[in-house]
Design a protein around this motif. Structure first.
Motif, PDB file in Angstrom:
ATOM      1  N   GLU A 126      49.867  15.492 -19.694  1.00 32.13           N
ATOM      2  CA  GLU A 126      51.032  16.357 -19.856  1.00 32.13           C
ATOM      3  C   GLU A 126      52.124  15.689 -20.681  1.00 32.13           C
ATOM      4  O   GLU A 126      52.798  16.352 -21.483  1.00 32.13           O
ATOM      5  N   ALA A 127      52.318  14.390 -20.508  1.00 33.60           N
ATOM      6  CA  ALA A 127      53.329  13.676 -21.285  1.00 33.60           C
ATOM      7  C   ALA A 127      52.982  13.687 -22.772  1.00 33.60           C
ATOM      8  O   ALA A 127      53.847  13.918 -23.629  1.00 33.60           O
ATOM      9  N   ASN A 128      51.725  13.445 -23.079  1.00 32.72           N
ATOM     10  CA  ASN A 128      51.309  13.457 -24.484  1.00 32.72           C
ATOM     11  C   ASN A 128      51.408  14.859 -25.083  1.00 32.72           C
ATOM     12  O   ASN A 128      51.718  15.015 -26.274  1.00 32.72           O
ATOM     13  N   SER A 129      51.168  15.889 -24.273  1.00 33.62           N
ATOM     14  CA  SER A 129      51.301  17.261 -24.766  1.00 33.62           C
ATOM     15  C   SER A 129      52.745  17.572 -25.139  1.00 33.62           C
ATOM     16  O   SER A 129      53.024  18.159 -26.195  1.00 33.62           O
ATOM     17  N   ILE A 130      53.701  17.165 -24.280  1.00 35.81           N
ATOM     18  CA  ILE A 130      55.120  17.361 -24.592  1.00 35.81           C
ATOM     19  C   ILE A 130      55.507  16.576 -25.835  1.00 35.81           C
ATOM     20  O   ILE A 130      56.232  17.073 -26.714  1.00 35.81           O
ATOM     21  N   ALA A 131      55.002  15.355 -25.955  1.00 34.91           N
ATOM     22  CA  ALA A 131      55.317  14.525 -27.131  1.00 34.91           C
ATOM     23  C   ALA A 131      54.806  15.171 -28.416  1.00 34.91           C
ATOM     24  O   ALA A 131      55.477  15.117 -29.460  1.00 34.91           O
ATOM     25  N   GLU A 132      53.628  15.779 -28.361  1.00 32.25           N
ATOM     26  CA  GLU A 132      53.088  16.461 -29.549  1.00 32.25           C
ATOM     27  C   GLU A 132      53.989  17.617 -29.958  1.00 32.25           C
ATOM     28  O   GLU A 132      54.225  17.845 -31.155  1.00 32.25           O
ATOM     29  N   ASN A 133      54.506  18.363 -28.981  1.00 30.54           N
ATOM     30  CA  ASN A 133      55.419  19.466 -29.301  1.00 30.54           C
ATOM     31  C   ASN A 133      56.711  18.947 -29.920  1.00 30.54           C
ATOM     32  O   ASN A 133      57.244  19.549 -30.861  1.00 30.54           O
ATOM     33  N   ILE A 134      57.209  17.833 -29.394  1.00 33.73           N
ATOM     34  CA  ILE A 134      58.433  17.247 -29.947  1.00 33.73           C
ATOM     35  C   ILE A 134      58.207  16.798 -31.382  1.00 33.73           C
ATOM     36  O   ILE A 134      59.025  17.058 -32.278  1.00 33.73           O
ATOM     37  N   LYS A 135      57.085  16.139 -31.622  1.00 34.09           N
ATOM     38  CA  LYS A 135      56.793  15.677 -32.985  1.00 34.09           C
ATOM     39  C   LYS A 135      56.647  16.840 -33.940  1.00 34.09           C
ATOM     40  O   LYS A 135      57.110  16.777 -35.090  1.00 34.09           O
ATOM     41  N   ALA A 136      56.016  17.924 -33.494  1.00 35.14           N
ATOM     42  CA  ALA A 136      55.850  19.090 -34.355  1.00 35.14           C
ATOM     43  C   ALA A 136      57.194  19.712 -34.694  1.00 35.14           C
ATOM     44  O   ALA A 136      57.448  20.101 -35.843  1.00 35.14           O
ATOM     45  N   GLU A 137      58.079  19.816 -33.689  1.00 35.08           N
ATOM     46  CA  GLU A 137      59.406  20.373 -33.918  1.00 35.08           C
ATOM     47  C   GLU A 137      60.210  19.511 -34.873  1.00 35.08           C
ATOM     48  O   GLU A 137      60.918  20.007 -35.746  1.00 35.08           O
ATOM     49  N   LEU A 138      60.118  18.207 -34.694  1.00 33.95           N
ATOM     50  CA  LEU A 138      60.878  17.288 -35.552  1.00 33.95           C
ATOM     51  C   LEU A 138      60.388  17.362 -36.996  1.00 33.95           C
ATOM     52  O   LEU A 138      61.165  17.261 -37.942  1.00 33.95           O
ATOM     53  N   ARG A 139      59.091  17.547 -37.188  1.00 38.11           N
ATOM     54  CA  ARG A 139      58.540  17.674 -38.558  1.00 38.11           C
ATOM     55  C   ARG A 139      59.075  18.955 -39.212  1.00 38.11           C
ATOM     56  O   ARG A 139      59.429  18.954 -40.400  1.00 38.11           O
ATOM     57  N   LEU A 140      59.181  20.036 -38.422  1.00 32.66           N
ATOM     58  CA  LEU A 140      59.697  21.292 -38.957  1.00 32.66           C
ATOM     59  C   LEU A 140      61.173  21.157 -39.338  1.00 32.66           C
ATOM     60  O   LEU A 140      61.610  21.651 -40.366  1.00 32.66           O
TER      61      LEU A 140
END
Length: 487
Positions: free
Chosen positions: A471-485
């Protein structure tokens, strides 16, 4: 009729006697062993748990270090502390953790953290505090922090802290009900202080609604769980107005709960508060009637000599966060001067976004080393003093020394076993020296809080590491995707 010889009857009798002996002797022996066992245990007191160690480091001046020692635990409390032979002679337990090759000691107390920020670990590094907060952390919190973020972040933090031997921590963050439920499940002890600040924060428009929610949390959780202490948190003198600081300490007094705050963390803060209020941060709080024993202040890097005496006089607890202060280049807190003045000083990690971990052993070692280097004096802040800051000293700073911080009859059974058999701990001349200068989080074998075993032989018993990691890695992936956008 054939007459049997006397020799025949003798053989028959011998055979019958032998058969009876073979058949009945195990029963007799078993009964004898049972009776002997009952005799041995006659007069012994029943307890839930006996925990031992080659060394028991108590942080109790009356019994500082006991070789081949043990403790007896019942109803979450320590009921006896002595040599292992004496404990075993007086108590019998449903479970015994012998502790060969280990030291038994009080659990570590992390006096300042923002636990769920472990999910921002490594998000923004190598920045000054003001830049780090205003341009990276506050915007990230506004965008990403919600109930699920705090739930997963708190679970990850609890996993990390249990692995490292922390048994009590102070959490200054958001979504306190979620944090409290996670702490209830993982078994740790915590002071949970929902952060209140004058400008918008996750879920709030400003001070009024954030503070109202914090007070509501305190009212609902006080006395609800013996391991969870609700508290008030005012962010800092430069982010909270004098009127709101007065409101915060008033609520802490009204509901008789602790109050935690960041104070004098940077030179920029000191200059800012001086320009606004014509007083340094500590003096500003004193002018507001804010300073008292229920208050524990994080960082306290830049107090002057008069303010150090004032902190001691008012009974304010100070939480030293060496890792975070070094990483953010905030400076070096005058810990030797504070200890000399009688200030209550504990240790903390701060949040993992500015540390970047919740490793109290790292805080212990840095505290023992950096102040020697700064003062050019190898005798300041010795090993015993630092270990006390991480245990009983931390409990004193949080006003919890009547419950935790030492291995002493009547205190809560918050203890850990630390391995002594690894190569970096061999040979051993001074157990306290090894704990401060050599041991690390990976050496913690067993963690017990309130008499409940949370980890044994490094196996987690109250949290699911695989699920938390996923779950932690899933949240981190969403954060990274948002930051890239956004970039």
């Amino acid at each position: 009729m054939i007459r049997q010889s006397p020799k025949y009857y003798k053989l028959l009798v011998l055979f019958v006697c032998t058969a009876c002996f073979i058949f009945f002797s195990p029963i007799v022996i078993a009964q004898s062993n049972h009776n002997f066992h009952n005799f041995k245990n006659r007069g012994k007191q029943n307890v839930e748990l006996i925990v031992g160690g080659d060394f028991v480091v108590t942080m109790n001046e009356a019994q500082p270090v006991i070789q081949n020692g043990a403790i007896a635990i019942q109803d979450g409390k320590i009921v006896a502390v002595d040599t292992k032979d004496k404990i075993v002679a007086s108590y019998k337990a449903a479970t015994t953790l012998p502790g060969e090759g280990m030291v038994l000691m009080p659990g570590l107390i992390n006096g300042h953290s923002h636990s769920a920020m472990v999910l921002f670990r490594g998000l923004a590094d190598d920045l000054a505090l003001e830049d780090w907060l205003q341009n990276y952390i506050f915007p990230a919190e506004a965008k990403f922090v919600d109930e699920n973020f705090v739930r997963v972040g708190e679970q990850l933090a609890c996993w990390e802290m249990i692995r490292g031997g922390t048994t009590t921590f102070v959490d200054m963050y958001f979504e306190p009900d979620v944090a409290a439920e996670v702490v209830n499940e993982c078994g740790l002890r915590a002071v949970i202080a929902p952060s209140s600040i004058d400008f918008p924060s996750p879920g709030f428009q400003g001070w009024d609604d954030a503070f109202a929610a914090a007070v509501d949390f305190v009212k609902r959780w006080k006395g609800k769980n013996p391991r969870i202490i609700p508290a008030i948190a005012a962010h800092a003198p430069y982010t909270v107005s004098p009127e709101n600081l007065t409101q915060a300490i008033g609520a802490a007094r009204q509901y008789d709960v602790p109050l935690t705050i960041h104070v004098a963390e940077t030179q920029t803060e000191v200059k800012d508060v001086e320009q606004r209020y014509n007083a340094t941060p500590v003096q500003h709080l004193e002018n507001l009637g804010f300073l008292e024993p229920r208050v524990f202040a994080a960082h306290m890097v830049w107090p002057n000599e008069n303010e150090i005496d004032l902190l001691a006089k008012r009974g304010v607890g100070v939480i030293h966060n060496p890792d975070s202060n070094l990483k953010l280049a905030s400076g070096f807190a005058p810990i030797p001067a504070m200890l000399k003045a009688g200030v209550k000083v504990g240790l903390g990690t701060d949040g993992a976004a500015s540390n970047n971990d919740l490793d109290m052993w790292e805080a212990i070692r840095l505290t023992a080393l950096i102040h020697k280097g700064i003062t050019l004096n190898p005798t300041v802040v010795p090993a015993k003093t630092v270990l006390r800051m991480a245990t009983l000293g931390g409990a004193e700073a949080l006003n919890l020394a009547d419950r935790i911080g030492a291995i002493k009859v009547g205190l809560q059974a918050d203890v850990i076993q630390v391995q002594l058999t690894e190569p970096h701990l061999t040979p051993l001349y001074d157990v306290i020296s090894h704990l401060v200068y050599t041991a690390d989080a990976q050496d913690v074998d067993t963690v017990i809080v309130n008499g409940q075993v949370l980890m044994h032989r490094r196996k987690m018993l109250t949290v699911n590491p695989d699920q938390i990691r996923l779950e932690a890695n899933s949240i981190a992936e969403n954060i990274k995707a948002e930051l890239r956008l956004s970039n």
